[in-house]
Design an enzyme around this catalytic site. Structure first.
Site, PDB file in Angstrom:
ATOM      1  N   ASP A  73     -12.471  -5.537  -3.212  1.00 11.12           N
ATOM      2  CA  ASP A  73     -13.264  -6.634  -3.182  1.00 11.12           C
ATOM      3  C   ASP A  73     -14.691  -6.367  -2.667  1.00 11.12           C
ATOM      4  O   ASP A  73     -14.778  -5.391  -2.380  1.00 11.12           O
ATOM      5  CB  ASP A  73     -12.838  -8.161  -2.137  1.00 11.12           C
ATOM      6  CG  ASP A  73     -12.712  -7.518  -0.817  1.00 11.12           C
ATOM      7  OD1 ASP A  73     -13.513  -7.773  -0.148  1.00 11.12           O
ATOM      8  OD2 ASP A  73     -11.491  -7.232  -0.471  1.00 11.12           O
ATOM      9  N   GLU A 110       0.792  -1.116   0.340  1.00  8.02           N
ATOM     10  CA  GLU A 110       0.098  -0.008   0.063  1.00  8.02           C
ATOM     11  C   GLU A 110       1.129   1.191   0.131  1.00  8.02           C
ATOM     12  O   GLU A 110       0.468   2.374  -0.331  1.00  8.02           O
ATOM     13  CB  GLU A 110      -0.986  -0.051   1.169  1.00  8.02           C
ATOM     14  CG  GLU A 110      -1.851  -1.008   1.029  1.00  8.02           C
ATOM     15  CD  GLU A 110      -2.746  -1.241   2.266  1.00  8.02           C
ATOM     16  OE1 GLU A 110      -3.938  -1.933   2.276  1.00  8.02           O
ATOM     17  OE2 GLU A 110      -2.424  -0.917   3.477  1.00  8.02           O
TER      18      GLU A 110
END
Length: 227
Positions: free
Chosen positions: A193, A7
């Site tokens: 997701d 990230e």
């Protein structure tokens, strides 16, 4: 602050004159990023790890503002894989002392249930995200808990309790630390997701793309702040 190396690794690679400092379990890397002084850190997953990292960063570096970035699962129906969510506020969905008369998410002793993000940072982050993902940026509430949400039952309950646009594992605790320390913050989440029965399949596929989108939006946000 990101939870996982993926990230923040793109931002780390662009940090000029990096200097590293170890505080507890956390490694902080400071330097110049897009023309501004910056500090980057990987906190590790979960609320306690995130809170420890945020508190150390605030105490040792005294930042003007804090950004938490990373991936998340979709919450409300209007949020889809590939979207970006800029948090207007953050709540901890697994903080539940309702039997003592509190609403879900309320931390006893604090004056708010949802910790509000800085309005100016939200506005600039939204504008920055729209330059990277036009038409795919949402403003909404982030729901945080020490759970990887991957079932419809979990997701349905969290949305019913909090009205969240997305679910993740760090933002709400970083928001709480920033709030009590009176440091402006914003949370940026890329949806990797659906946080339902397909999450185990979707997450590995979209994690790197979502992290790349976050890094690109962070660069656009930093440049807007510099201006």
């Amino acid at each position: 602050i990101g939870a996982m190396p993926v990230e923040v690794e793109q931002l780390m690679a662009q940090l000029e004159e990096p200097q590293t400092q170890q505080i507890g379990m956390d490694t902080f890397v400071s330097g110049r990023l897009f023309g501004q002084e910056a500090v980057l850190a990987v906190c590790g997953p979960g609320k306690v790890n995130a809170a420890l990292c945020a508190q150390s960063m605030i105490l040792h570096y005294h930042p003007q503002w804090v950004l938490n970035l990373g991936v998340a699962g979709a919450g409300s129906a209007e949020v889809s894989i590939g979207d970006m969510v800029v948090a207007t506020c953050a709540v901890q969905h697994d903080m539940d002392v309702t039997q003592l008369g509190y609403e879900v998410g309320k931390v006893p002793g604090l004056d708010t249930t949802a910790f509000p993000a800085d309005e100016m940072l939200c506005k600039l982050a939204f504008e920055a995200s729209e330059t990277i993902r036009p038409g795919h940026t949402k403003l909404g509430r982030v729901a945080t808990g020490d759970q990887f949400v991957c079932s419809n039952a979990q997701k349905t309950k969290i949305i019913a309790d909090t009205g969240a646009s997305c679910t993740e594992m760090e933002g709400g605790s970083i928001a709480q630390v920033a709030y009590v320390n009176q440091v402006p913050f914003v949370i940026l989440r890329a949806i990797s997701d659906k946080a339902d029965g397909s999450a185990e399949l979707d997450y590995p596929t979209f994690e790197k793309l979502a992290a790349a989108n976050c890094a690109a939006v962070t660069e656009a946000l930093a440049r807007r702040l510099a201006e």
